[in-house]
Motif scaffolding. Structure first.
Motif, PDB file in Angstrom:
ATOM      1  N   GLY A  10       0.800  -1.204   0.000  1.00 52.01           N
ATOM      2  CA  GLY A  10       0.000   0.000   0.000  1.00 52.01           C
ATOM      3  C   GLY A  10       0.834   1.255   0.000  1.00 52.01           C
ATOM      4  O   GLY A  10       2.044   1.220  -0.272  1.00 52.01           O
ATOM      5  N   LEU A  11       0.177   2.363   0.318  1.00 54.97           N
ATOM      6  CA  LEU A  11       0.820   3.673   0.355  1.00 54.97           C
ATOM      7  C   LEU A  11       1.053   4.080   1.806  1.00 54.97           C
ATOM      8  O   LEU A  11       0.143   3.973   2.643  1.00 54.97           O
ATOM      9  CB  LEU A  11      -0.075   4.704  -0.338  1.00 54.97           C
ATOM     10  N   VAL A  12       2.264   4.543   2.085  1.00 56.13           N
ATOM     11  CA  VAL A  12       2.595   4.958   3.448  1.00 56.13           C
ATOM     12  C   VAL A  12       3.504   6.166   3.372  1.00 56.13           C
ATOM     13  O   VAL A  12       4.263   6.343   2.411  1.00 56.13           O
ATOM     14  CB  VAL A  12       3.269   3.802   4.216  1.00 56.13           C
ATOM     15  N   GLN A  13       3.443   7.025   4.383  1.00 56.38           N
ATOM     16  CA  GLN A  13       4.308   8.202   4.432  1.00 56.38           C
ATOM     17  C   GLN A  13       5.707   7.812   4.893  1.00 56.38           C
ATOM     18  O   GLN A  13       5.883   6.806   5.599  1.00 56.38           O
ATOM     19  CB  GLN A  13       3.724   9.234   5.386  1.00 56.38           C
ATOM     20  N   PRO A  14       6.701   8.602   4.510  1.00 56.97           N
ATOM     21  CA  PRO A  14       8.058   8.341   5.007  1.00 56.97           C
ATOM     22  C   PRO A  14       8.080   8.275   6.525  1.00 56.97           C
ATOM     23  O   PRO A  14       7.427   9.072   7.205  1.00 56.97           O
ATOM     24  CB  PRO A  14       8.853   9.537   4.485  1.00 56.97           C
ATOM     25  N   GLY A  15       8.820   7.285   7.037  1.00 54.92           N
ATOM     26  CA  GLY A  15       8.872   7.067   8.469  1.00 54.92           C
ATOM     27  C   GLY A  15       7.820   6.107   8.984  1.00 54.92           C
ATOM     28  O   GLY A  15       7.878   5.694  10.150  1.00 54.92           O
ATOM     29  N   GLY A  16       6.869   5.754   8.129  1.00 61.72           N
ATOM     30  CA  GLY A  16       5.801   4.859   8.534  1.00 61.72           C
ATOM     31  C   GLY A  16       6.188   3.394   8.459  1.00 61.72           C
ATOM     32  O   GLY A  16       7.349   3.049   8.174  1.00 61.72           O
ATOM     33  N   SER A  17       5.203   2.547   8.713  1.00 65.43           N
ATOM     34  CA  SER A  17       5.424   1.101   8.744  1.00 65.43           C
ATOM     35  C   SER A  17       4.394   0.381   7.893  1.00 65.43           C
ATOM     36  O   SER A  17       3.268   0.858   7.720  1.00 65.43           O
ATOM     37  CB  SER A  17       5.329   0.581  10.180  1.00 65.43           C
ATOM     38  N   LEU A  18       4.809  -0.759   7.371  1.00 68.09           N
ATOM     39  CA  LEU A  18       3.911  -1.662   6.660  1.00 68.09           C
ATOM     40  C   LEU A  18       4.312  -3.088   7.003  1.00 68.09           C
ATOM     41  O   LEU A  18       5.479  -3.354   7.315  1.00 68.09           O
ATOM     42  CB  LEU A  18       3.998  -1.476   5.146  1.00 68.09           C
ATOM     43  N   ARG A  19       3.348  -3.977   6.894  1.00 66.04           N
ATOM     44  CA  ARG A  19       3.588  -5.393   7.177  1.00 66.04           C
ATOM     45  C   ARG A  19       3.104  -6.204   5.990  1.00 66.04           C
ATOM     46  O   ARG A  19       1.930  -6.162   5.638  1.00 66.04           O
ATOM     47  CB  ARG A  19       2.835  -5.786   8.446  1.00 66.04           C
ATOM     48  N   LEU A  20       4.029  -6.923   5.377  1.00 64.49           N
ATOM     49  CA  LEU A  20       3.695  -7.786   4.252  1.00 64.49           C
ATOM     50  C   LEU A  20       3.608  -9.234   4.726  1.00 64.49           C
ATOM     51  O   LEU A  20       4.414  -9.664   5.556  1.00 64.49           O
ATOM     52  CB  LEU A  20       4.755  -7.682   3.157  1.00 64.49           C
ATOM     53  N   SER A  21       2.634  -9.948   4.192  1.00 66.31           N
ATOM     54  CA  SER A  21       2.463 -11.355   4.532  1.00 66.31           C
ATOM     55  C   SER A  21       2.488 -12.204   3.269  1.00 66.31           C
ATOM     56  O   SER A  21       2.068 -11.744   2.200  1.00 66.31           O
ATOM     57  CB  SER A  21       1.130 -11.573   5.247  1.00 66.31           C
ATOM     58  N   CYS A  22       2.973 -13.412   3.404  1.00 71.56           N
ATOM     59  CA  CYS A  22       2.970 -14.366   2.299  1.00 71.56           C
ATOM     60  C   CYS A  22       2.523 -15.713   2.828  1.00 71.56           C
ATOM     61  O   CYS A  22       2.976 -16.145   3.892  1.00 71.56           O
ATOM     62  CB  CYS A  22       4.352 -14.468   1.674  1.00 71.56           C
ATOM     63  N   ALA A  23       1.638 -16.352   2.098  1.00 72.74           N
ATOM     64  CA  ALA A  23       1.149 -17.670   2.483  1.00 72.74           C
ATOM     65  C   ALA A  23       1.352 -18.641   1.332  1.00 72.74           C
ATOM     66  O   ALA A  23       0.981 -18.338   0.192  1.00 72.74           O
ATOM     67  CB  ALA A  23      -0.323 -17.594   2.855  1.00 72.74           C
ATOM     68  N   ALA A  24       1.924 -19.791   1.638  1.00 70.90           N
ATOM     69  CA  ALA A  24       2.134 -20.828   0.643  1.00 70.90           C
ATOM     70  C   ALA A  24       1.087 -21.917   0.812  1.00 70.90           C
ATOM     71  O   ALA A  24       0.714 -22.256   1.936  1.00 70.90           O
ATOM     72  CB  ALA A  24       3.534 -21.426   0.790  1.00 70.90           C
ATOM     73  N   SER A  25       0.613 -22.431  -0.306  1.00 67.18           N
ATOM     74  CA  SER A  25      -0.364 -23.505  -0.250  1.00 67.18           C
ATOM     75  C   SER A  25      -0.127 -24.468  -1.404  1.00 67.18           C
ATOM     76  O   SER A  25       0.541 -24.135  -2.380  1.00 67.18           O
ATOM     77  CB  SER A  25      -1.783 -22.939  -0.321  1.00 67.18           C
ATOM     78  N   GLY A  26      -0.701 -25.664  -1.271  1.00 59.44           N
ATOM     79  CA  GLY A  26      -0.569 -26.660  -2.326  1.00 59.44           C
ATOM     80  C   GLY A  26       0.121 -27.915  -1.815  1.00 59.44           C
ATOM     81  O   GLY A  26       0.184 -28.172  -0.624  1.00 59.44           O
ATOM     82  N   SER A  27       0.665 -28.665  -2.746  1.00 58.54           N
ATOM     83  CA  SER A  27       1.269 -29.964  -2.428  1.00 58.54           C
ATOM     84  C   SER A  27       2.714 -29.774  -1.950  1.00 58.54           C
ATOM     85  O   SER A  27       3.670 -30.134  -2.634  1.00 58.54           O
ATOM     86  CB  SER A  27       1.226 -30.875  -3.652  1.00 58.54           C
ATOM     87  N   ILE A  28       2.824 -29.223  -0.748  1.00 53.06           N
ATOM     88  CA  ILE A  28       4.123 -28.873  -0.191  1.00 53.06           C
ATOM     89  C   ILE A  28       4.609 -29.954   0.764  1.00 53.06           C
ATOM     90  O   ILE A  28       3.904 -30.289   1.716  1.00 53.06           O
ATOM     91  CB  ILE A  28       4.055 -27.524   0.540  1.00 53.06           C
ATOM     92  N   PHE A  29       5.807 -30.468   0.525  1.00 52.92           N
ATOM     93  CA  PHE A  29       6.420 -31.408   1.458  1.00 52.92           C
ATOM     94  C   PHE A  29       7.245 -30.655   2.492  1.00 52.92           C
ATOM     95  O   PHE A  29       7.160 -30.927   3.685  1.00 52.92           O
ATOM     96  CB  PHE A  29       7.300 -32.406   0.712  1.00 52.92           C
ATOM     97  N   ARG A  30       8.033 -29.676   2.017  1.00 53.57           N
ATOM     98  CA  ARG A  30       8.884 -28.907   2.922  1.00 53.57           C
ATOM     99  C   ARG A  30       9.250 -27.576   2.280  1.00 53.57           C
ATOM    100  O   ARG A  30       9.477 -27.497   1.082  1.00 53.57           O
ATOM    101  CB  ARG A  30      10.156 -29.677   3.256  1.00 53.57           C
ATOM    102  N   ILE A  31       9.298 -26.528   3.120  1.00 54.14           N
ATOM    103  CA  ILE A  31       9.798 -25.221   2.670  1.00 54.14           C
ATOM    104  C   ILE A  31      11.189 -25.049   3.258  1.00 54.14           C
ATOM    105  O   ILE A  31      11.350 -25.018   4.483  1.00 54.14           O
ATOM    106  CB  ILE A  31       8.883 -24.072   3.106  1.00 54.14           C
TER     107      ILE A  31
END
Length: 120
Positions: A10-31
């Motif tokens: 997203g959009l944030v002002q200088p000095g601000g914070s953001l949190r990104l998330s990632c989710a993996a799905s499917g036929s996963i044996f190991r990451i």
């Protein structure tokens, strides 16, 4: 089939914070490892942060002390907490992971990317 889905840009002002998330799905044996890269307009994609399944982290010099990567191996999710954001952090952020499928080889996978804009 393996998918990585990102959220949190997203959009944030200088000095601000953001949190990104990632989710993996499917036929996963190991990451084996998870991470975040970014690509700004006219520049090459670069590593921002990475974490192994054992918890070892690695950061680009430009984000050390400001960004933090963490992972929940059981939930197959990882987070990039970005603090003290600067305009030069503006880029499309991609999550990635080295994944061994239940049936198949180990290879890298990428998310679709999420825009982060730091501007006043």
């Amino acid at each position: 089939q393996v998918q990585l889905v990102e959220s949190g840009g997203g959009l944030v002002q200088p000095g601000g914070s953001l949190r990104l998330s990632c989710a993996a799905s499917g036929s996963i044996f190991r990451i084996n490892a998870m991470g975040w890269h970014r690509q700004a307009p006219g520049k090459e994609r670069e590593l921002v942060a990475a974490i192994t399944s054992g918890g070892t982290t690695n950061y680009a010099d430009s984000v050390k002390g400001r960004f933090a990567i963490s992972a929940d191996n059981a939930k197959k999710t990882w987070i990039l907490q970005m603090n003290s954001l600067k305009p030069e952090d503006t880029a499309v952020y991609y999550c990635n992971a080295e994944i061994r499928q239940i049936i198949g080889q180990t290879r890298p996978y990428w998310g679709q990317g999420t825009q982060v804009t730091v501007s006043s």
